[in-house]
Design a protein around this motif. Structure first.
Motif, PDB file in Angstrom:
ATOM      1  N   ARG B 138       0.908  -1.128  -0.036  1.00 41.61           N
ATOM      2  CA  ARG B 138      -0.079  -0.057   0.333  1.00 41.61           C
ATOM      3  C   ARG B 138       0.898   1.209  -0.081  1.00 41.61           C
ATOM      4  N   ALA B 139       1.996   1.137   0.640  1.00 39.68           N
ATOM      5  CA  ALA B 139       2.915   2.275   0.855  1.00 39.68           C
ATOM      6  C   ALA B 139       3.284   2.664  -0.486  1.00 39.68           C
ATOM      7  N   ARG B 140       3.793   1.585  -1.346  1.00 40.03           N
ATOM      8  CA  ARG B 140       4.449   1.751  -2.684  1.00 40.03           C
ATOM      9  C   ARG B 140       3.345   2.418  -3.454  1.00 40.03           C
ATOM     10  N   GLU B 141       2.230   1.910  -3.341  1.00 36.60           N
ATOM     11  CA  GLU B 141       1.049   2.466  -4.347  1.00 36.60           C
ATOM     12  C   GLU B 141       0.983   3.787  -3.989  1.00 36.60           C
ATOM     13  N   LEU B 142       0.672   4.238  -2.764  1.00 38.02           N
ATOM     14  CA  LEU B 142       0.685   5.545  -2.330  1.00 38.02           C
ATOM     15  C   LEU B 142       1.676   6.659  -2.987  1.00 38.02           C
ATOM     16  N   LEU B 143       2.930   6.036  -2.839  1.00 37.96           N
ATOM     17  CA  LEU B 143       4.065   6.800  -3.326  1.00 37.96           C
ATOM     18  C   LEU B 143       3.893   6.847  -5.046  1.00 37.96           C
ATOM     19  N   ILE B 148       6.184   9.444  -6.766  1.00 34.84           N
ATOM     20  CA  ILE B 148       7.526   9.157  -6.065  1.00 34.84           C
ATOM     21  C   ILE B 148       7.948   7.644  -6.184  1.00 34.84           C
ATOM     22  N   SER B 149       9.415   7.423  -6.724  1.00 39.03           N
ATOM     23  CA  SER B 149       9.587   6.117  -6.984  1.00 39.03           C
ATOM     24  C   SER B 149       9.635   5.332  -5.465  1.00 39.03           C
ATOM     25  N   ALA B 150       9.298   3.703  -5.623  1.00 36.51           N
ATOM     26  CA  ALA B 150       9.165   3.107  -4.622  1.00 36.51           C
ATOM     27  C   ALA B 150      10.558   3.143  -3.877  1.00 36.51           C
ATOM     28  N   ASP B 151      11.717   3.323  -4.076  1.00 40.24           N
ATOM     29  CA  ASP B 151      12.907   2.928  -3.646  1.00 40.24           C
ATOM     30  C   ASP B 151      12.945   4.223  -2.683  1.00 40.24           C
ATOM     31  N   ARG B 152      12.133   5.204  -2.436  1.00 43.29           N
ATOM     32  CA  ARG B 152      12.508   6.452  -1.640  1.00 43.29           C
ATOM     33  C   ARG B 152      11.709   5.888  -0.278  1.00 43.29           C
ATOM     34  N   LEU B 153      11.113   4.674  -0.079  1.00 39.83           N
ATOM     35  CA  LEU B 153      10.552   4.280   0.804  1.00 39.83           C
ATOM     36  C   LEU B 153      11.411   4.241   2.053  1.00 39.83           C
ATOM     37  N   SER B 154      12.705   3.794   1.711  1.00 36.31           N
ATOM     38  CA  SER B 154      13.439   3.480   2.817  1.00 36.31           C
ATOM     39  C   SER B 154      14.332   4.800   3.062  1.00 36.31           C
TER      40      SER B 154
END
Lengths: 326, 337
Positions: B138-143, B148-154
């Motif tokens: 879900r967090a990836r989806e939201l980004l 914003i690319s999913a690698d910014r999650l960390s």
């Protein structure tokens, strides 16, 4: 990681400088430990004994300073810190090894307790400011403002003399032989209560005050408001958002206070005649016991440096902003 | 017009209590309809943000709600009295039904937690049944939603630019697909290009997801472009409320008129820019009568003694205005208390 190595290198250089100064100071001071020892034995030593003492202390005048310095280092690396005057001929390393655990246990534990207790109370007083918990602040601050030796003497006068609940001095019952058995450990704990309690009392206010102020500051940060608006549980907001950020300055303060565990307890150990390294240093100063002083100073210096390094590591683990990208 | 989703009636907010209390909001009546963008404009200190915080009960002391009602209307028709909600009820309501994008883009993210942890802790609190992997997905989806690319999650907040941080906040606000999103000057701290980018993204997201927006800003030209209706605040009161086009073409309140003429228009004929003379009143020393009358070029005698009520002007039920110019002024005799 690179940052950590840089810090490590920095501390190694500092340690080298501290040890070198530690080597130079006694050699630049007026007076001679051998003469001091001769005076103690009031001329009962003959010349050959004096010569061997001089060699033993590494004060051989025929050696160059450089030679002495390299000898000092090689002895140091062997763990040989020379011989103590006061406990002649016991090696300094042995004297320190006997007293260090007492200090580490007493002051280490009480520092940890007062940090955890004070920070915990600080979190709650800061989060619910205006509650009855705020009443703790003037009381603890008042106690911490009392000079330590006076607090210690009052504690002895009240709880060891007037109502003899606790022993007034020493680290354990003198009739016991130090060993890892229950009678000895319980006796050590019993003797540690009064000095430990006075240390915690005098130190806890600082932690409470620091943590409370940081909590108040951080509580008005936008991200705390966001956390509340997100409908997170109060515990999560209080600990995960507010306290997690507020604790950072306290953590570095704690790491630094670890460094002073070894050296900073002279007063406690004097007041309670506690067999720790502070009392040892006090006796060494009184007896002009240079090797012992030198040894104690060395241990203090190294522990302060180690604590600083620890502070860097902890801070890096807790605050991502201090980490540098590799 | 569609059904209401949030209604505010007679809301009063004070800062402080007793005689020293400052009245920050007075008798606010406001309705947010489902799916619309309601703009809230006014100078600094007019009470825009206080209104947003009061509605969500986020006012920190010394702010106190002294009267009024705030109701949230569910899709099934049930109404929720927000001012009467218990602490647990309030926690469940927040973010699930109403989320906020705050003013300070720079400080809205917790500096010691990763983007991932801050996007997922709201899911953990409101969706206890969700698995860890589902939360991450879900967090990836939201980004992805905010580009914003999913690698910014960390990443940690300090590793993101201001625009990215604000987009993360918008993604976070949409995490639970709330009915209402309050945007408190979401783009004030950003440069114009980034503002535009984020706003057009918002418009697209709103069309996709269908939430209602309360958009708070002092930039009325922005509101005219992006909102359906606009409420203008002055001195803690709403002084005019109308459809965006109506405000733009024909502002009724002299203050709205002044606000409109203090911004240059990008399109259309050139016009003279005029400011509003004077400065906003201090909340603790509010002028009697209409708070705007000392600065108003069209003030009547009645304006100094009587507070105008927010009501529909003669012959037009689609808008409201609080100004004596648009209704029969009372006799200038005994001023009301």
């Amino acid at each position: 990681m690179k940052y950590l190595l840089q810090r490590l290198a920095f501390y190694l250089v500092t340690a080298w400088a501290a040890i070198t100064i530690n080597f130079l100071i006694p050699r630049m001071m007026p007076g001679d430990p051998v003469q001091a020892l001769l005076a103690r034995f009031q001329g009962q030593l003959d010349t050959s004994a004096v010569d061997s003492l001089t060699a033993l202390f590494g004060l051989d005048r025929n050696q160059s300073l450089w030679q002495q310095y390299t000898d000092y280092w090689s002895h140091l690396l062997d763990g040989d810190l020379g011989l103590s005057f006061t406990f002649f001929p016991t090696p300094v390393s042995e004297v320190i090894a006997q007293s260090l655990p007492w200090t580490l246990a007493l002051v280490g534990l009480t520092t940890l307790i007062s940090f955890v207790l004070g920070t915990g109370i600080g979190v709650f007083t800061g989060w619910r400011r205006g509650s009855w918990l705020d009443g703790l602040l003037p009381v603890t601050t008042f106690i911490s403002a009392i000079p330590y030796f006076w607090l210690g003497l009052i504690a002895i006068a009240l709880f060891a003399v007037k109502w003899p609940l606790f022993p007034e001095s020493g680290g354990y019952d003198n009739s016991l032989v130090p060993a890892f058995d229950w009678p000895f450990i319980s006796s050590a704990l019993y003797h540690g209560v009064l000095p430990g309690l006075t240390i915690v009392l005098s130190a806890v206010a600082g932690w409470i005050l620091g943590m409370r102020n940081m909590m108040v500051t951080v509580s008005s940060e936008d991200y705390v408001m966001v956390a509340q608006a997100k409908g997170l549980s109060e515990r999560r907001v209080m600990f995960g958002y507010a306290a997690r950020n507020a604790v950072l300055p306290n953590i570095s303060g704690f790491a630094l206070s670890i460094g002073f565990i070894v050296g900073g307890t002279l007063l406690v150990e004097m007041v309670f005649s506690y067999p720790g390294i502070g009392l040892q240093l006090f006796q060494a100063v009184g007896a002009k016991d240079y090797p012992l002083m030198q040894g104690v100073f060395l241990i203090i210096t190294l522990s302060v440096l180690a604590a600083n390094l620890l502070a860097d590591v902890i801070y890096m683990a807790l605050d991502p902003r201090t980490r540098r990208e590799a | 017009m569609s059904e209401p989703v949030l209604t505010v009636r007679g809301l009063n907010v004070d800062y402080g209590t007793g005689d020293d209390a400052v009245h920050a909001l007075r008798d606010i009546d406001l309705t947010l309809h489902r799916g619309e963008v309601l703009g809230l404009a006014g100078e600094s200190g007019s009470g825009k943000s206080t209104l947003a915080y009061a509605v969500t009960r986020l006012l920190s002391p010394p702010g106190v709600i002294t009267g009024g009602e705030v109701h949230y209307h569910r899709r099934d028709g049930g109404a929720l009295d927000l001012l009467a909600l218990s602490a647990a009820g309030l926690r469940a309501f927040r973010w699930q039904e109403l989320s906020i994008v705050f003013q300070g883009a720079m400080n809205s993210l917790n500096p010691v937690h990763t983007v991932h942890s801050q996007l997922t802790d709201v899911l953990r609190a409101h969706r206890p049944g969700m698995k860890r992997s589902e939360r991450t997905a879900r967090a990836r989806e939201l980004l992805a939603l905010v580009g914003i690319s999913a690698d910014r999650l960390s990443a940690y907040p300090h590793q993101l630019s201001g625009g990215m941080r604000q987009r993360v906040m918008i993604a976070m606000a949409l995490a639970l697909e709330p009915e209402i999103v309050i945007m408190d000057e979401p783009t004030t701290a950003l440069d114009v290009v980034m503002q535009r980018q984020i706003l057009s993204q918002l418009v697209r997201l709103r069309e996709e997801l269908g939430f209602s927006v309360v958009f708070i800003t002092h930039d009325i030209s922005l509101l005219i472009e992006f909102s359906d209706r606009i409420a203008i605040m002055y001195g803690g009161r709403i002084v005019e409320e109308a459809r965006a086009a109506a405000i733009y073409r024909d502002p009724h309140h002299p203050y709205s008129d002044g606000l409109l003429h203090s911004f240059p228009a990008l399109h259309g004929a050139r016009r003279e820019l005029t400011g509003i003379p004077g400065s906003p009143p201090h909340l603790s020393a509010m002028p009697a009568g209409c708070a705007f009358h000392p600065r108003c070029g069209k003030a009547l005698d009645a304006c100094a003694g009587h507070v105008p009520v927010l009501a529909a002007p003669d012959g037009d039920a689609s808008r409201t205005v609080a100004c004596w110019l648009h209704r029969p002024a009372p006799a200038t005799a005994a001023p009301r208390p």
